[in-house]
Scaffold this motif. Structure first.
Motif, short mmCIF file in Angstrom:
data_model
loop_
_atom_site.label_atom_id
_atom_site.label_comp_id
_atom_site.label_asym_id
_atom_site.label_seq_id
_atom_site.Cartn_x
_atom_site.Cartn_y
_atom_site.Cartn_z
N LEU A 79 -7.07 4.24 12.20
CA LEU A 79 -8.22 3.40 12.54
C LEU A 79 -7.92 2.44 13.68
CD1 LEU A 79 -9.65 2.52 9.03
CD2 LEU A 79 -10.72 3.94 10.77
N ASN A 80 -6.68 2.06 13.83
CA ASN A 80 -6.30 1.12 14.88
C ASN A 80 -5.96 1.77 16.20
OD1 ASN A 80 -6.65 -1.45 13.66
ND2 ASN A 80 -4.91 -0.99 12.35
N GLU A 81 -6.07 3.10 16.28
CA GLU A 81 -5.85 3.78 17.55
C GLU A 81 -7.00 3.45 18.50
OE1 GLU A 81 -5.51 7.94 16.75
OE2 GLU A 81 -3.56 7.72 15.79
N PRO A 82 -6.69 3.23 19.77
CA PRO A 82 -7.76 2.96 20.74
C PRO A 82 -8.78 4.09 20.76
CG PRO A 82 -5.61 2.53 21.71
CD PRO A 82 -5.37 3.19 20.37
N GLY A 83 -10.03 3.74 20.82
CA GLY A 83 -11.11 4.71 20.88
C GLY A 83 -11.59 5.21 19.53
N CYS A 84 -10.94 4.81 18.48
CA CYS A 84 -11.32 5.23 17.13
C CYS A 84 -12.27 4.19 16.56
CB CYS A 84 -10.07 5.36 16.26
SG CYS A 84 -10.42 6.03 14.63
N ALA A 85 -13.26 4.63 15.81
CA ALA A 85 -14.21 3.71 15.19
C ALA A 85 -13.45 2.69 14.36
CB ALA A 85 -15.19 4.47 14.30
N GLY A 86 -13.68 1.43 14.65
CA GLY A 86 -13.01 0.36 13.93
C GLY A 86 -11.63 0.05 14.48
N GLY A 87 -11.23 0.76 15.52
CA GLY A 87 -9.89 0.57 16.06
C GLY A 87 -9.81 -0.63 16.98
N GLY A 93 0.83 -1.20 0.00
CA GLY A 93 0.00 0.00 0.00
C GLY A 93 0.86 1.25 0.00
N THR A 94 0.20 2.39 -0.01
CA THR A 94 0.91 3.66 0.00
C THR A 94 1.10 4.13 1.43
OG1 THR A 94 -1.13 4.95 -0.04
CG2 THR A 94 -0.22 4.29 -2.19
N SER A 95 1.88 5.18 1.61
CA SER A 95 2.05 5.73 2.96
C SER A 95 0.71 6.26 3.47
CB SER A 95 3.11 6.83 2.96
OG SER A 95 2.77 7.86 2.07
N ALA A 96 -0.14 6.75 2.58
CA ALA A 96 -1.48 7.22 2.99
C ALA A 96 -2.32 6.05 3.48
CB ALA A 96 -2.18 7.92 1.83
N ASP A 97 -2.21 4.89 2.82
CA ASP A 97 -2.93 3.70 3.27
C ASP A 97 -2.48 3.32 4.68
OD1 ASP A 97 -4.24 3.37 0.81
OD2 ASP A 97 -2.65 2.08 0.03
N ARG A 98 -1.17 3.28 4.89
CA ARG A 98 -0.64 2.88 6.20
C ARG A 98 -1.03 3.88 7.28
NH1 ARG A 98 3.32 1.42 2.57
NH2 ARG A 98 4.59 3.27 2.95
N ALA A 99 -1.02 5.18 6.96
CA ALA A 99 -1.40 6.20 7.94
C ALA A 99 -2.88 6.07 8.30
CB ALA A 99 -1.11 7.59 7.39
N GLY A 100 -3.71 5.81 7.30
CA GLY A 100 -5.14 5.64 7.57
C GLY A 100 -5.42 4.42 8.42
#
Length: 78
Positions: free
Chosen positions: A62-70, A51-58
């Motif tokens: 999303l995987n941060e605690p408290g984030c939808a889908g995280g 993937g791209t750096s934008a994919d990895r950043a997104g």
């Protein structure tokens, strides 16, 4: 072609290994040597799975605690 369990082929295992090595930061020239590719262009085919750096950043966001889908934090309600 040689099949393994669940209809997987040896080539599938090589493909997975190459993608994992590249994702972990192994230099593409090293992966090329390990796989026995004559051309780096053949090895570079596996790079699209990173993937791209934008994919990895997104995905990181999303995987941060408290984030939808995280990722779920310890003790979170089920």
């Amino acid at each position: 072609m040689t099949d393994t369990a669940a209809g997987r082929r040896i080539h599938d295992l090589r493909h997975t290994a190459a993608c994992l090595w590249l994702a972990k930061g192994v230099d593409p020239v090293t992966v090329q040597a390990w796989l026995g590719h004559a051309s780096i262009a053949t090895t570079n085919i596996y790079l699209h799975h990173l993937g791209t750096s934008a994919d990895r950043a997104g995905l990181a966001r999303l995987n941060e605690p408290g984030c939808a889908g995280g990722a779920r934090t310890e003790g979170a309600a089920e």
